[in-house]
Design a protein around this motif. Structure first.
Motif, PDB file in Angstrom:
ATOM      1  N   VAL A   1       0.842  -1.205   0.000  1.00  9.26           N
ATOM      2  CA  VAL A   1       0.000   0.000   0.000  1.00  9.26           C
ATOM      3  C   VAL A   1       0.876   1.254   0.000  1.00  9.26           C
ATOM      4  O   VAL A   1       0.610   2.214  -0.729  1.00  9.26           O
ATOM      5  N   ILE A   2       1.938   1.244   0.805  1.00  7.24           N
ATOM      6  CA  ILE A   2       2.848   2.385   0.846  1.00  7.24           C
ATOM      7  C   ILE A   2       3.651   2.469  -0.454  1.00  7.24           C
ATOM      8  O   ILE A   2       3.906   3.567  -0.968  1.00  7.24           O
ATOM      9  N   ALA A   3       4.042   1.324  -0.981  1.00  6.10           N
ATOM     10  CA  ALA A   3       4.780   1.313  -2.242  1.00  6.10           C
ATOM     11  C   ALA A   3       3.956   1.966  -3.346  1.00  6.10           C
ATOM     12  O   ALA A   3       4.490   2.732  -4.163  1.00  6.10           O
ATOM     13  N   GLN A   4       2.660   1.691  -3.376  1.00  7.33           N
ATOM     14  CA  GLN A   4       1.806   2.295  -4.391  1.00  7.33           C
ATOM     15  C   GLN A   4       1.625   3.787  -4.146  1.00  7.33           C
ATOM     16  O   GLN A   4       1.547   4.582  -5.089  1.00  7.33           O
ATOM     17  N   LYS A   5       1.590   4.182  -2.891  1.00  4.94           N
ATOM     18  CA  LYS A   5       1.449   5.599  -2.541  1.00  4.94           C
ATOM     19  C   LYS A   5       2.579   6.426  -3.145  1.00  4.94           C
ATOM     20  O   LYS A   5       2.370   7.562  -3.577  1.00  4.94           O
ATOM     21  N   PHE A   6       3.784   5.829  -3.173  1.00  3.15           N
ATOM     22  CA  PHE A   6       4.960   6.551  -3.659  1.00  3.15           C
ATOM     23  C   PHE A   6       5.434   6.092  -5.041  1.00  3.15           C
ATOM     24  O   PHE A   6       6.493   6.524  -5.500  1.00  3.15           O
ATOM     25  N   ALA A   7       4.677   5.239  -5.701  1.00  5.35           N
ATOM     26  CA  ALA A   7       5.119   4.643  -6.967  1.00  5.35           C
ATOM     27  C   ALA A   7       5.471   5.697  -8.006  1.00  5.35           C
ATOM     28  O   ALA A   7       4.799   6.730  -8.128  1.00  5.35           O
ATOM     29  N   THR A   8       6.525   5.436  -8.751  1.00  6.81           N
ATOM     30  CA  THR A   8       6.999   6.404  -9.739  1.00  6.81           C
ATOM     31  C   THR A   8       6.016   6.598 -10.876  1.00  6.81           C
ATOM     32  O   THR A   8       6.005   7.653 -11.513  1.00  6.81           O
ATOM     33  N   ASP A   9       5.184   5.607 -11.153  1.00  7.05           N
ATOM     34  CA  ASP A   9       4.246   5.698 -12.268  1.00  7.05           C
ATOM     35  C   ASP A   9       2.792   5.756 -11.812  1.00  7.05           C
ATOM     36  O   ASP A   9       1.878   5.451 -12.574  1.00  7.05           O
TER      37      ASP A   9
END
Length: 432
Positions: free
Chosen positions: A393-401
């Motif tokens: 969930v956090i990874a998606q919050k900060f995802a580059t794309d």
């Protein structure tokens, strides 16, 4: 984990908040070949956003994720054996909530939820009581009430970076100044290193781009667009005498989300810093190619003293806002000004993650004007993402794309203005 061995080489481009915290946390986890390189001959870089006399350290966020993370960061800041006197817990007076911009009221709820010590300020008298009796306050506290966050304050910005940089070196990391990156090396479809301005290159298993507001203009081929938009925010300083500074020594940071104005207590040199936390200005250049126009910082490093000038209109707004908070200071000469260059994403969330379809390239940037306070812990999130262990969930919050479905509510919805150099302040504009 994408980097399959902790003994493989990692190059971190940028020795500011993101870069130096990344290096520290990787080394803490057993990475053995971590090198931080920076374009500036002097470190911390004099024109970096993380190099300033002070930065606000607050838990007060409308997004409870950042409130929690800021609590973690402040616990680290308080470890004086590591940070010395870098962190100053002055309190932060948060104001400026409205139906149109409820940021401050949401932040209050989040602070209460997590047990932050707060004092509700529901009248002008209550707000004025926060300040020493011999500090005259203006009309700001009559028209924009809020609360006092007692578990927040400010940090000596450059000192914090210096201390963490020293710890990186102690752990065996390398920090190299005067090494300007001009592009990426690629091999078999993935990034394999960086090209330098002197014509040389450095190979690495992983390249972490943490170059702040220079990211989009240094790497135009990445098409980062508005995900890493470089914007300049106006700040100014007033130098007080010891006697003049004394009444303000124990005031809180004032942070008004309605006017976008903030002001610090005086630092150890009796300098009061204040600024505008708004959409700022953009300075478009061609970023090394005639086909890609990107916003590029215009600073003391690129333009000498001329790079310290700010828009006249912003300077006038600063003086007016200062009068609304501390009227006795508003008629003093400003001793210096600066455009502090942020890297903004539309939603205000950071950009942390691997560049799409490139396991050799990682982005750690887009601080959006609120990353410094997390200096002790932001590298933990980045290291988790590098190792592939970050909460999805956090990874998606900060995802580059990621798609930007919301907009940063802390600074209003106005788009940044083009920087008009003919409208920059002159020395006489700093006079009262």
């Amino acid at each position: 984990m994408v980097v399959s061995c902790k003994h493989e080489s990692v190059i971190v481009v940028g020795a500011g908040c993101f870069g130096i915290s990344t290096a520290y946390h990787l080394l803490q986890r057993g990475f053995t070949d971590v090198t931080v390189i920076d374009r500036s001959e002097t470190l911390p870089a004099p024109d970096a956003a993380s190099t300033d006399i002070n930065k606000v350290v607050r838990t007060s966020y409308s997004d409870i994720f950042y409130t929690r993370l800021a609590r973690d960061a402040i616990e680290e800041w308080k470890k004086t054996e590591e940070w010395g006197d870098t962190y100053r817990e002055s309190g932060v007076l948060v104001s400026g909530s409205s139906d149109e911009r409820p940021y401050a009221s949401k932040a209050y709820i989040n602070d209460l939820t997590l047990g932050v010590r707060t004092v509700k300020l529901d009248s002008g008298d209550a707000a004025r009581a926060v300040f020493p009796a011999n500090v005259k306050t203006g009309i700001s506290f009559e028209r924009s009430l809020g609360y006092l966050n007692l578990d927040s304050g400010w940090a000596l910005a450059a000192q914090g970076v210096e201390k963490l940089m020293a710890r990186v070196i102690t752990l065996g990391g390398k920090v190299v100044s005067g090494m300007a990156v001009v592009g990426l090396m690629r091999e078999d479809g993935r990034t394999s290193g960086v090209r330098l301005a002197d014509g040389s290159s450095i190979s690495a298993r992983l390249v972490v781009i943490a170059s702040g507001s220079w990211t989009a203009s240094t790497f135009p081929e990445l098409n980062l667009g508005e995900s890493c938009l470089s914007t300049g925010q106006t700040i100014a300083h007033i130098k007080l005498t010891e006697v003049e500074a004394a009444p303000y020594r124990n005031v809180p940071v004032v942070l008004d989300f309605q006017s976008n104005f903030y002001v610090f207590p005086p630092n150890d040199d009796n300098i009061i810093k204040f600024g505008l936390h708004n959409s700022g200005v953009v300075h478009y250049t061609h970023g090394g190619t005639e086909k890609k126009i990107v916003s590029t910082p215009r600073t003391v490093s690129s333009h000498g003293d001329d790079g310290l000038r700010v828009p006249q209109s912003s300077l006038k707004r600063l003086r007016s806002s200062l009068r609304d908070v501390y009227p006795d200071l508003a008629d003093k000469a400003f001793t210096s000004t600066r455009l502090c260059w942020y890297t903004d994403s539309p939603d205000g969330d950071w950009v942390i993650g691997y560049y799409p379809s490139d396991t050799g390239l990682f982005l750690a940037t887009s601080g959006s004007g609120h990353a410094y306070k997390f200096l002790p812990v932001i590298g933990r999130i980045i290291a988790d993402a590098i190792e592939g262990t970050l909460d999805p969930v956090i990874a998606q919050k900060f995802a580059t794309d990621r798609k930007h479905l919301t907009f940063d509510q802390s600074r209003g919805l106005l788009r940044p203005l083009d920087l008009a150099t003919e409208q920059l302040c002159l020395p006489e504009d700093l006079l009262p």
